[in-house]
Scaffold this motif. Structure first.
Motif, short mmCIF file in Angstrom:
data_model
loop_
_atom_site.label_atom_id
_atom_site.label_comp_id
_atom_site.label_asym_id
_atom_site.label_seq_id
_atom_site.Cartn_x
_atom_site.Cartn_y
_atom_site.Cartn_z
N THR A 198 0.83 -1.22 0.00
CA THR A 198 0.00 0.00 0.00
C THR A 198 0.86 1.27 0.00
N THR A 199 2.03 1.20 0.67
CA THR A 199 2.93 2.37 0.64
C THR A 199 3.45 2.61 -0.78
N LEU A 200 3.78 1.52 -1.46
CA LEU A 200 4.24 1.66 -2.86
C LEU A 200 3.12 2.23 -3.72
N ILE A 201 1.89 1.74 -3.49
CA ILE A 201 0.75 2.23 -4.29
C ILE A 201 0.49 3.71 -4.00
N TYR A 202 0.74 4.13 -2.77
CA TYR A 202 0.55 5.55 -2.41
C TYR A 202 1.38 6.46 -3.33
N PHE A 203 2.55 5.97 -3.73
CA PHE A 203 3.43 6.78 -4.57
C PHE A 203 3.20 6.56 -6.07
N HIS A 204 2.10 5.89 -6.39
CA HIS A 204 1.77 5.69 -7.81
C HIS A 204 0.88 6.85 -8.24
N PHE A 205 1.40 7.68 -9.13
CA PHE A 205 0.64 8.88 -9.52
C PHE A 205 0.15 8.82 -10.97
N GLY A 206 0.15 7.63 -11.54
CA GLY A 206 -0.38 7.49 -12.91
C GLY A 206 -1.88 7.75 -12.90
N ALA A 207 -2.36 8.49 -13.90
CA ALA A 207 -3.79 8.83 -13.93
C ALA A 207 -4.34 8.64 -15.34
N ARG A 208 -5.64 8.31 -15.38
CA ARG A 208 -6.28 8.14 -16.69
C ARG A 208 -6.74 9.51 -17.17
N GLU A 209 -6.46 9.78 -18.44
CA GLU A 209 -6.86 11.10 -18.98
C GLU A 209 -8.31 11.07 -19.45
N THR A 210 -9.08 12.05 -18.97
CA THR A 210 -10.46 12.17 -19.40
C THR A 210 -10.61 13.51 -20.10
N ASN A 217 -8.21 4.61 -3.00
CA ASN A 217 -8.61 4.01 -1.72
C ASN A 217 -7.47 3.23 -1.07
N ILE A 218 -6.74 2.47 -1.89
CA ILE A 218 -5.62 1.69 -1.32
C ILE A 218 -4.54 2.64 -0.80
N SER A 219 -4.33 3.74 -1.53
CA SER A 219 -3.28 4.68 -1.10
C SER A 219 -3.58 5.30 0.26
N LYS A 220 -4.90 5.32 0.63
CA LYS A 220 -5.24 5.85 1.97
C LYS A 220 -4.69 4.93 3.06
N ILE A 221 -4.75 3.62 2.81
CA ILE A 221 -4.16 2.67 3.78
C ILE A 221 -2.64 2.88 3.82
N GLY A 222 -2.06 3.08 2.63
CA GLY A 222 -0.62 3.33 2.54
C GLY A 222 -0.22 4.58 3.33
N LYS A 223 -1.10 5.57 3.30
CA LYS A 223 -0.82 6.81 4.02
C LYS A 223 -0.74 6.57 5.53
N VAL A 224 -1.62 5.67 6.04
CA VAL A 224 -1.59 5.35 7.47
C VAL A 224 -0.27 4.65 7.81
N PHE A 225 0.16 3.70 6.96
CA PHE A 225 1.43 3.01 7.20
C PHE A 225 2.60 4.01 7.15
N LEU A 226 2.51 4.97 6.22
CA LEU A 226 3.56 6.01 6.15
C LEU A 226 3.60 6.82 7.43
N ALA A 227 2.40 7.14 7.95
CA ALA A 227 2.33 7.92 9.20
C ALA A 227 2.99 7.16 10.33
N VAL A 228 2.74 5.83 10.38
CA VAL A 228 3.34 5.00 11.43
C VAL A 228 4.87 4.99 11.27
N THR A 229 5.33 4.82 10.04
CA THR A 229 6.78 4.77 9.79
C THR A 229 7.44 6.09 10.15
N PHE A 230 6.85 7.19 9.66
CA PHE A 230 7.44 8.50 9.95
C PHE A 230 7.37 8.81 11.45
#
Lengths: 236, 214
Positions: free
Chosen positions: A161-173, A186-199
């Motif tokens: 999830t931390t790796l996914i948090y840093f995935h910034f690829g986006a679909r162009e509309t 949504n997955i990146s939100k879980i990654g953000k919590v893990f990042l908060a714990v690590t930091f």
């Protein structure tokens, strides 16, 4: 006589240490000329110290000594090293373009070493470590296997999830601003919590180190003032 | 016709040298060439560091003068740098010419000037970190800040070894935080950094990025 000079040097050293500690601590009252003075002295001394260590530990043993005392082969190799080194020095002169090819050697070696180091030193060991955390055959016998399995699952979840948090690829509309896919978001939100714990854990570690440094400096100030005759605490 | 030879030559050198070093990681027969090139890189990095220090001196020399209100600080920096350098060179000459390899004067400067300043700067960080941690929830109250704050609190409380503040269950919680969720996050970060390093390195080795002025 030597003892007197020695103690005088020791006392001067302690006095300088005390003075610089107070000058740096004055920053707690805000940015001020005393702090800036100490910082500029620090930068000057550190730069010179780094230069001396570099000359003494790298340039003299690897470039100068082989050139003077080495065998024929070593002299030739040192001479070959000497040429790009001299060209690199032109970077500090108006003829700085002449040193571009020396920088190119340095950058090429640095980039390759970084790629090789990242693959063999970080990528493979970390992936292996993550796989091992959910591999039952790698579990320790002393602790419960369920505990290890749950912990392993949390580690994998945190890593992914931390790796996914840093995935910034986006679909162009067309006509709309680019946004990440909802599942990634949504997955990146879980990654953000893990990042908060690590930091948070890292922050606490740095805080404990700085607290140890603060205690050491305050003890030094106390001891120095006591040695001058200012008895602050008799039991200290 | 004006042909710029410098750029392709530099690019070719960077790519050629880089590919040999990278191949040396995976092809055992050219490992020795990789080590020789890495040693070359080490010496060049040392010279580059000296260039950086010369540049620092040049910048501060340029700042000297009545027009600049901070010229006094620049002068102090230059004096401190040159004085330390001269003392270090005297130590070095004594070491190489007369065999007295104790670097006494340089060590004195390191112990009594550099070390107290470095430790004091770290000590000042303790105050800044306390203030930052205290004000984090006041400035931003979201899931990230709350998790961050409570993890700091738990790790700190679990790290105390003074008897009245020692609580065994806090030690266990601290160990679990550091060993499990923090490790997961750190692994994600490390893998991200490694992937970023590989991408940047490959861009340089392919000649897409040319930070050497090519």
């Amino acid at each position: 006589m030597n003892l007197t000079i020695g103690s005088l040097l020791d006392f001067t050293g302690l006095g300088l240490g005390f003075l610089f500690t107070i000058l740096i601590f004055s920053y707690l009252l805000g940015d001020n000329p005393f702090f800036r003075l100490a910082i500029h002295i620090f930068i000057g001394v550190s730069a010179a110290y780094v230069a001396l260590v570099t000359i003494n530990n790298v340039l003299i043993p690897r470039l100068i000594i082989p050139l003077i005392n080495g065998t024929k082969g070593e002299r030739l190799l040192s001479l070959l090293l000497f040429i790009p080194s001299l060209f690199l020095l032109t970077k500090a002169t108006p003829l700085r373009k002449a040193g571009n090819w020396s920088v190119a050697i340095l950058v090429g070696i640095g980039a390759a070493a970084a790629v090789g180091g990242a693959i063999t030193g970080t990528l493979f060991p970390q992936i292996l470590g993550t796989i091992n955390s959910v591999d039952p055959s790698a579990y320790a016998i002393s602790t419960s296997r369920w505990d290890q399995a749950i912990n392993g699952f949390i580690i994998v979840l945190g890593t992914v999830t931390t790796l996914i948090y840093f995935h910034f690829g986006a679909r162009e509309t067309p006509g709309q601003s680019s946004e990440r896919l909802p599942i990634i978001e949504n997955i990146s939100k879980i990654g953000k919590v893990f990042l908060a714990v690590t930091f948070g854990a890292l922050y606490a570690g740095v805080y404990l180190s700085s607290l140890a440094a603060l205690v050491e400096r305050l003890t030094f100030i106390w001891k120095f003032l006591n040695s001058l005759g200012f008895t602050l605490f008799s039991s200290f | 016709m004006n042909i710029k030879l410098n750029a392709p030559v530099s690019t070719a050198i960077a790519i050629g040298v880089g590919i040999i070093v990278l191949a040396g990681y995976f092809i055992p027969s050219i490992t020795n060439i990789r080590f020789a090139l890495l040693r070359t890189g080490l010496v060049l990095a040392a010279v580059a560091l000296l260039v950086g220090i010369i540049n620092l001196l040049t910048v501060h020399f340029k700042k000297l003068g009545p027009d600049n209100e901070n010229s006094g600080y620049s002068l102090i920096l230059i004096i401190a740098l040159l004085l330390t350098l001269v003392i270090g060179i005297i130590d070095m000459v004594q070491s190489y010419m007369f065999g007295q390899s104790n670097f006494q004067m340089t060590n004195w400067i390191f112990t009594n000037i550099q070390l107290p300043i470095e430790t004091s700067l770290l000590a000042v960080t303790a105050v800044s970190l306390t203030y930052a941690a205290a004000s984090i929830l006041r400035k931003r109250m979201d899931l990230f800040s709350i998790t961050f704050f409570f993890v700091i609190l738990l790790v700190l409380l679990g790290s105390f070894s003074i008897p009245p503040a020692t609580l065994p269950f806090l030690h266990i919680i601290r160990d679990w935080i550091v060993r499990v969720p923090a490790l997961g996050g750190a692994r994600g970060l490390l893998l991200g950094i490694a992937l970023g390093t590989i991408t940047t390195g490959i861009r340089i080795l392919m000649g897409t990025d040319r930070p050497y002025g090519g």
